[in-house]
Design a protein around this motif. Structure first.
Motif, PDB file in Angstrom:
ATOM      1  N   GLN A  27      12.261  62.895  68.958  1.00 19.23           N
ATOM      2  CA  GLN A  27      12.792  63.778  67.801  1.00 19.23           C
ATOM      3  C   GLN A  27      13.260  64.513  67.219  1.00 19.23           C
ATOM      4  O   GLN A  27      14.248  64.768  66.615  1.00 19.23           O
ATOM      5  N   GLY A  28      13.303  65.444  68.276  1.00 13.88           N
ATOM      6  CA  GLY A  28      13.672  66.872  69.128  1.00 13.88           C
ATOM      7  C   GLY A  28      15.383  66.622  69.785  1.00 13.88           C
ATOM      8  O   GLY A  28      16.042  67.484  68.861  1.00 13.88           O
ATOM      9  N   ARG A  37      20.925  74.459  69.789  1.00 16.48           N
ATOM     10  CA  ARG A  37      20.445  75.709  70.704  1.00 16.48           C
ATOM     11  C   ARG A  37      19.463  75.649  72.244  1.00 16.48           C
ATOM     12  O   ARG A  37      19.622  76.266  73.196  1.00 16.48           O
ATOM     13  N   GLU A  38      19.342  75.045  72.585  1.00 15.95           N
ATOM     14  CA  GLU A  38      18.499  74.697  73.880  1.00 15.95           C
ATOM     15  C   GLU A  38      19.343  73.748  75.145  1.00 15.95           C
ATOM     16  O   GLU A  38      18.890  74.267  75.652  1.00 15.95           O
ATOM     17  N   GLU A  53      23.611  79.070  68.226  1.00 14.69           N
ATOM     18  CA  GLU A  53      22.830  78.645  67.265  1.00 14.69           C
ATOM     19  C   GLU A  53      23.996  78.977  66.061  1.00 14.69           C
ATOM     20  O   GLU A  53      24.927  79.130  66.046  1.00 14.69           O
ATOM     21  N   LEU A  54      23.693  77.105  65.169  1.00 17.90           N
ATOM     22  CA  LEU A  54      24.885  77.034  64.232  1.00 17.90           C
ATOM     23  C   LEU A  54      24.589  77.895  63.001  1.00 17.90           C
ATOM     24  O   LEU A  54      23.942  78.629  62.875  1.00 17.90           O
ATOM     25  N   TRP A  55      26.222  78.271  62.907  1.00 11.12           N
ATOM     26  CA  TRP A  55      26.011  79.171  61.574  1.00 11.12           C
ATOM     27  C   TRP A  55      26.298  78.210  60.277  1.00 11.12           C
ATOM     28  O   TRP A  55      25.773  76.937  60.790  1.00 11.12           O
ATOM     29  N   ALA A  93      29.963  70.378  69.373  1.00  8.23           N
ATOM     30  CA  ALA A  93      28.845  69.766  69.672  1.00  8.23           C
ATOM     31  C   ALA A  93      28.859  68.740  69.295  1.00  8.23           C
ATOM     32  O   ALA A  93      27.954  67.655  70.013  1.00  8.23           O
ATOM     33  N   GLU A  94      28.812  67.981  68.441  1.00 11.22           N
ATOM     34  CA  GLU A  94      29.413  67.006  67.929  1.00 11.22           C
ATOM     35  C   GLU A  94      29.465  65.903  68.487  1.00 11.22           C
ATOM     36  O   GLU A  94      28.508  64.732  68.899  1.00 11.22           O
ATOM     37  N   ILE A  95      30.744  66.098  69.169  1.00 15.77           N
ATOM     38  CA  ILE A  95      31.299  65.436  69.583  1.00 15.77           C
ATOM     39  C   ILE A  95      30.596  64.902  70.968  1.00 15.77           C
ATOM     40  O   ILE A  95      30.348  64.200  71.791  1.00 15.77           O
ATOM     41  N   PHE A  96      29.816  66.618  71.686  1.00 13.57           N
ATOM     42  CA  PHE A  96      29.560  66.104  72.750  1.00 13.57           C
ATOM     43  C   PHE A  96      28.076  65.383  72.932  1.00 13.57           C
ATOM     44  O   PHE A  96      27.543  65.222  73.997  1.00 13.57           O
TER      45      PHE A  96
END
Length: 161
Positions: A27-28, A37-38, A53-55, A93-96
């Protein structure tokens, strides 16, 4: 042992706890803002690495992606944006998050010009170089390719320009 006691012993409680921990990890992992963030760092305006930290604009992109995934559609988004809202970072970040962790996944980065394309690719490289395994357990496969046009991992996944 009575007939109704099956699955109630100490082994069952350990198995239940393990299953709960695995479910919580899964879930995480699915919580993209938390995962960013992690696990990911990005350089701030002063060049200091900080957790990603997403804007608001980045979260908007994530919601659009999740909406398309929930419908079972391939993700295809054209994002009209203001300058300096870091949507390029969000795209990287989405791709990665999706590519190197699943065997055989491939992504191609395309932007309106070559400099922007390379910038997004460089974010992916930075994420790969500084990735912190999610909850200490979900790491990356070894890299097999790292040049100015392609990142590749031993599981057959790759990101290219």
């Amino acid at each position: 042992m009575k007939a109704g006691d099956r699955g109630q012993g100490p082994c069952a409680s350990k198995a239940g706890a393990r299953e709960h921990a695995l479910d919580a990890t899964y879930q995480g992992w699915q919580d993209h803002p938390r995962w960013c963030r992690e696990c990911l760092t990005i350089r701030d305006k002063h060049g200091v690495p900080v957790p990603l930290e997403l804007w608001p604009a980045q979260l908007k992109l994530n919601r659009a992606i999740e909406k398309q995934r929930a419908r079972g559609k391939p993700v295809r988004i054209v994002y009209l944006k203001a300058r300096r809202v870091s949507v390029s970072v969000a795209a990287a970040a989405e791709i990665f998050h999706c590519v190197p962790f699943l065997a055989g996944q491939h992504a191609m980065i395309v932007a309106h010009d070559l400099d922007s394309t390379k910038e997004i690719f460089d974010y992916c490289k930075q994420f790969e170089d500084t990735y912190a395994p999610f909850q200490g357990v979900i790491g990356l496969d070894p890299k097999v390719k790292d040049d100015e046009r392609k990142l590749g991992w031993s599981n057959g996944s790759a990101i290219k320009v």
